[in-house]
Design a protein around this motif. Structure first.
Motif, mmCIF file in Angstrom:
data_model
loop_
_atom_site.group_PDB
_atom_site.id
_atom_site.type_symbol
_atom_site.label_atom_id
_atom_site.label_comp_id
_atom_site.label_asym_id
_atom_site.label_seq_id
_atom_site.Cartn_x
_atom_site.Cartn_y
_atom_site.Cartn_z
ATOM 1 N N ILE A 179 -11.470 -22.786 -6.103
ATOM 2 C CA ILE A 179 -10.103 -22.995 -5.633
ATOM 3 C C ILE A 179 -9.482 -21.692 -5.132
ATOM 4 C CG2 ILE A 179 -7.766 -23.693 -6.330
ATOM 5 C CD1 ILE A 179 -9.138 -25.609 -8.358
ATOM 6 N N LEU A 180 -9.711 -20.604 -5.847
ATOM 7 C CA LEU A 180 -9.054 -19.330 -5.533
ATOM 8 C C LEU A 180 -9.924 -18.390 -4.717
ATOM 9 C CD1 LEU A 180 -7.276 -18.626 -8.935
ATOM 10 C CD2 LEU A 180 -6.328 -19.688 -6.880
ATOM 11 N N GLY A 181 -11.199 -18.727 -4.550
ATOM 12 C CA GLY A 181 -12.047 -17.921 -3.687
ATOM 13 C C GLY A 181 -12.610 -16.682 -4.339
ATOM 14 N N TYR A 182 -13.056 -16.789 -5.585
ATOM 15 C CA TYR A 182 -13.700 -15.645 -6.215
ATOM 16 C C TYR A 182 -15.039 -16.061 -6.819
ATOM 17 C CZ TYR A 182 -11.977 -17.374 -10.797
ATOM 18 O OH TYR A 182 -11.723 -18.132 -11.919
ATOM 19 N N GLY B 70 -10.672 -15.225 4.109
ATOM 20 C CA GLY B 70 -12.122 -15.107 4.081
ATOM 21 C C GLY B 70 -12.654 -13.895 3.366
ATOM 22 N N ARG B 71 -11.904 -13.333 2.427
ATOM 23 C CA ARG B 71 -12.327 -12.102 1.767
ATOM 24 C C ARG B 71 -13.118 -12.396 0.503
ATOM 25 N NH1 ARG B 71 -6.464 -9.070 2.518
ATOM 26 N NH2 ARG B 71 -6.633 -8.784 4.776
ATOM 27 N N ALA C 288 -21.928 -14.320 0.139
ATOM 28 C CA ALA C 288 -22.797 -13.498 -0.710
ATOM 29 C C ALA C 288 -23.210 -12.187 -0.041
ATOM 30 C CB ALA C 288 -24.037 -14.297 -1.111
ATOM 31 N N ALA C 289 -23.324 -12.174 1.278
ATOM 32 C CA ALA C 289 -23.781 -10.969 1.963
ATOM 33 C C ALA C 289 -22.646 -10.015 2.311
ATOM 34 C CB ALA C 289 -24.530 -11.361 3.241
ATOM 35 N N ALA C 290 -21.408 -10.442 2.136
ATOM 36 C CA ALA C 290 -20.263 -9.615 2.511
ATOM 37 C C ALA C 290 -19.961 -8.591 1.420
ATOM 38 C CB ALA C 290 -19.041 -10.498 2.751
#
Length: 347
Positions: free
Chosen positions: A159-162, A120-121, A89-91
């Motif tokens: 699953i997809l990281g969004y 990790g994006r 959340a902070a990235a």
């Protein structure tokens, strides 16, 4: 059986849960529409336990009965495996994906999303026409459909990281009273000939500009639909993005247009030319993409998911999947087999 290789793309700390389309009780598993799902007693018992998200490592998968039940639930699309949660959340946001509907980002750039997740994006999917009454034959009651669709999106995002942002516009079938077939075949000319529809371009552009102006998104690359297939909602988003480019709200270097799937799966082979940007991914990324697509039970049918898988492997040609992108909207619009496509939606 689910083997270690099948679990590997989800990484350490993977969990499993029942999909939100199903309920469990003394009579076994039922869909929201009330249809009973035939499974053996062990699978029914495990499904009841998976109403609460459970660590895969805590399940006795070395026991044949449990392993068989686990495989049965996952392969039938009743339960889904999820990677461990990541707090980003902070990235800063490293990619903003403009998704006409809640499943379009996963359909068209899901493998790219999965690949970024592995690094990790932080990624933001902006679901634009996120309020839709359309669904497949699952028959979720209308009163529950919106929440089920949001739950699907949350699981696919895991699953997809969004993470997701819903703009809550109604889909074309609802706001204009169109049939599925009537939503297809649109382009700039036909849209501009309909003042009510043409007026939606600037409204969308203003909403998208507000999202892209947020501090976390201000410099993030943007992926937008190319409009392949001519779905009204997709073409509107492509035109709104072009309006932002013309107004210099977006610089050309920030924007990439993606190949709209499953529509582009009716195209005859690899697009050629200076505008084409094939993005090679990995088999693990494709596995995660297919797992995410299987979550969208209210939106997608098995033939559509199969078309996306075949398209990725056909474009790759060497065993590694590819997702096609372009440097300009509509650059990949080639003749399509629309009967094959629409048939996949109705099957």
């Amino acid at each position: 059986m689910i083997c270690a290789d099948a679990l590997a793309p989800f990484g350490p700390g993977a969990t499993v849960c029942l999909l939100p389309h199903f309920t469990t009780g003394t009579d076994g598993i039922r869909t929201f529409g009330g249809r009973r799902i035939p499974v053996d007693p062990a699978a029914a018992d495990l499904a009841a336990a998976l109403a609460v998200e459970t660590a895969v490592a805590s399940l006795p998968l070395d026991e044949p009965a449990t392993a068989h039940a686990f495989a049965q639930l996952c392969e039938a699309g009743i339960a889904t495996i999820l990677p461990a949660v990541r707090d980003q959340a902070a990235a800063p946001v490293e990619a903003v994906i403009l998704s006409p509907h809640v499943d379009d980002a996963a359909l068209s750039v899901g493998a790219q999303l999965a690949a970024r997740r592995c690094h990790g994006r932080r990624q933001l999917v902006c679901n634009i026409f996120s309020d839709q009454s359309y669904q497949t034959g699952l028959r979720v009651p209308g009163s529950a459909l919106g929440e089920v669709a949001r739950a699907e999106d949350r699981l696919a995002g895991r699953i997809l990281g969004y993470e997701s942002r819903d703009l809550a516009f109604s889909g074309a079938q609802d706001r204009h009273g169109l049939s599925l077939a009537q939503t297809l075949g649109w382009n700039r000319e036909t849209i501009c000939a309909e003042p009510l529809v043409a007026g939606e371009i600037s409204t969308l552009a203003d909403c998208l500009a507000a999202v892209l102006a947020e501090p976390a998104c201000r410099s993030a690359p943007v992926l937008a639909p190319s409009g392949i297939g001519g779905h009204l909602d997709h073409v509107l988003v492509a035109l709104a993005t072009e309006e932002l480019l013309a107004a210099r709200v977006l610089e050309p270097a920030r924007i990439t247009f993606y190949e709209d799937l499953p529509y582009a799966a009716g195209m005859p082979g690899l697009p050629q030319g200076d505008f084409s940007r094939p993005i090679k991914t990995s088999l693990n990324a494709l596995t995660l993409k297919l797992a995410a697509l299987a979550v969208f039970r209210t939106r997608l049918r098995t033939p559509q998911i199969a078309l996306c898988k075949a398209r990725a492997l056909d474009l790759g040609g060497d065993g590694l999947p590819v997702e096609m992108t372009f440097a300009a909207a509509g650059a990949g619009r080639l003749p399509m087999d629309s009967s094959r496509l629409v048939g996949s939606m109705a099957t």
